[in-house]
Design a protein around this motif. Structure first.
Motif, PDB file in Angstrom:
ATOM      1  N   PHE A 171       0.823  -1.203   0.000  1.00 52.95           N
ATOM      2  CA  PHE A 171       0.000   0.000   0.000  1.00 52.95           C
ATOM      3  C   PHE A 171       0.864   1.263   0.000  1.00 52.95           C
ATOM      4  O   PHE A 171       0.688   2.164  -0.824  1.00 52.95           O
ATOM      5  CB  PHE A 171      -0.916  -0.019   1.232  1.00 52.95           C
ATOM      6  CG  PHE A 171      -1.664   1.260   1.487  1.00 52.95           C
ATOM      7  CD1 PHE A 171      -2.898   1.482   0.909  1.00 52.95           C
ATOM      8  CD2 PHE A 171      -1.131   2.237   2.327  1.00 52.95           C
ATOM      9  CE1 PHE A 171      -3.591   2.662   1.152  1.00 52.95           C
ATOM     10  CE2 PHE A 171      -1.817   3.417   2.573  1.00 52.95           C
ATOM     11  CZ  PHE A 171      -3.047   3.626   1.986  1.00 52.95           C
ATOM     12  N   ARG A 211       1.458   4.159  -2.907  1.00 50.86           N
ATOM     13  CA  ARG A 211       1.187   5.562  -2.606  1.00 50.86           C
ATOM     14  C   ARG A 211       2.364   6.442  -2.994  1.00 50.86           C
ATOM     15  O   ARG A 211       2.199   7.607  -3.339  1.00 50.86           O
ATOM     16  CB  ARG A 211       0.885   5.701  -1.114  1.00 50.86           C
ATOM     17  CG  ARG A 211       0.262   7.028  -0.694  1.00 50.86           C
ATOM     18  CD  ARG A 211      -0.023   6.994   0.796  1.00 50.86           C
ATOM     19  NE  ARG A 211      -0.727   8.172   1.252  1.00 50.86           N
ATOM     20  CZ  ARG A 211      -0.144   9.324   1.580  1.00 50.86           C
ATOM     21  NH1 ARG A 211       1.163   9.446   1.458  1.00 50.86           N
ATOM     22  NH2 ARG A 211      -0.871  10.344   2.020  1.00 50.86           N
ATOM     23  N   GLY A 242      -3.010   1.449  -3.022  1.00 51.58           N
ATOM     24  CA  GLY A 242      -2.289   2.468  -2.269  1.00 51.58           C
ATOM     25  C   GLY A 242      -2.600   3.879  -2.706  1.00 51.58           C
ATOM     26  O   GLY A 242      -2.458   4.832  -1.928  1.00 51.58           O
TER      27      GLY A 242
END
Length: 330
Positions: free
Chosen positions: A15, A19, A297
């Motif tokens: 995740f 991101r 993410g």
């Protein structure tokens, strides 16, 4: 942590990597490792004797994460990613008010993860709902959905909603705005969807007059709910100038036709620019703060859009995804 904790740690690492725009192969390594140890009978034994790397799909880094998690600690790799996470200084109150996300993609088009994984991540982030808006057929590079494939997806979403209740996946599409302002999907099918995001993806350098007429025609379509990333700009490493159009005319059409102006939260878009956000605010538009996520993410990118909305004085009551799912659906 239990073995479930080790799986959760691996997934959380994936995740945070997503991101941060990490390469896909790195993300997949951690998700693959999580899949390998799921229901593994001899996990504790392998941790004890250091034989995790004998398993296909487990490397030195993922083995270290699993070992530290199984021994009750937070893996060093995960702690480092958490510490490095960049969270905008502003927008926190608005971010906590969001109940859902009106613009997300799955592996049915150009996203990288199954619908279920996107939905469960959205739920873990505290959302009550998520609109699934894969691309329409003209965008072949993104494996856009034909009417037939979209109908198949609706059946999949219906089944997932039974499994994930009370969380809800809203049916939807990011439909291309064609050159004449028509929409790239069957009108009757669009009428069945919960959320329709209309976006320009082609002929972005069209002159201002035709582009304005094109966007206004799309906004006036009764099936459209959100005008997506209206200028089409890209910033950062991949730069693309914004399209030119009469923003006052387009945003007035959005206001008059109850179409939300999207605040696109992708770090490489952050679209529209602040001066256009303020114009849309002054004209009385509503807004949709969306992640445009193509991976789990990326769903957390909403914080960027919330920060921009707060900077531009946009209150929560004018943001449609602060509403419950029942207030979003037709």
């Amino acid at each position: 942590m239990s073995d479930d904790g080790a799986i959760s740690a691996l997934r959380e690492i994936a995740f945070w990597l997503e991101r941060q725009y990490a390469p896909t192969y790195r993300v997949r390594a951690f998700r693959r490792a999580a899949a390998v140890i799921t229901d593994l009978d001899d996990l504790d034994q392998r941790v004890e004797y250091g034989t995790l790397t004998d398993l296909e799909g487990i490397g030195r880094t993922t083995a270290s994460v699993i070992t530290q998690a199984r021994r009750g600690g937070t893996p060093d790799y995960l702690a480092k990613l958490r510490d490095a996470a960049e969270v905008p200084e502003h927008g926190g109150a608005l971010r906590s008010a969001l109940r859902g996300d009106c613009h997300t993609h799955s592996d049915w088009s150009d996203g990288g993860s199954p619908i279920a994984e996107m939905a469960t991540t959205a739920h873990r982030l505290g959302h009550e709902w998520m609109a699934l808006t894969d691309h329409s057929p003209r965008l072949t590079v993104a494996r856009g959905l034909s009417a037939e494939r979209l109908r198949e997806q609706l059946d999949v979403v219906a089944q997932l909603n039974r499994e994930l209740e009370p969380f809800r996946i809203l049916t939807g599409i990011e439909v291309d705005i064609l050159g004449d302002g028509a929409l790239d999907q069957d009108e009757e099918l669009l009428a069945e969807l919960d959320v329709v995001v209309a976006s320009v993806h082609s002929d972005l350098r069209m002159s201002s007059g035709p582009m304005t007429r094109r966007m206004v025609a799309a906004v006036r379509n009764p099936h459209v709910d959100v005008l997506g990333h209206c200028t089409g700009r890209l910033i950062g490493d991949r730069k693309r100038p914004q399209s030119t159009f009469d923003a006052r005319e387009v945003f007035t059409a959005c206001r008059d036709n109850d179409v939300a102006v999207e605040i696109n939260s992708r770090p490489d878009r952050l679209d529209p620019p602040r001066e256009l956000l303020r114009l849309a605010r002054d004209l009385g538009c509503t807004f949709s703060i969306d992640s445009d996520a193509h991976a789990p993410g990326q769903l957390d990118w909403l914080a960027h859009g919330c920060a921009r909305a707060e900077e531009c004085g946009i209150p929560a009551e004018r943001v449609i995804n602060t509403r419950r799912a029942a207030d979003i659906t037709r």
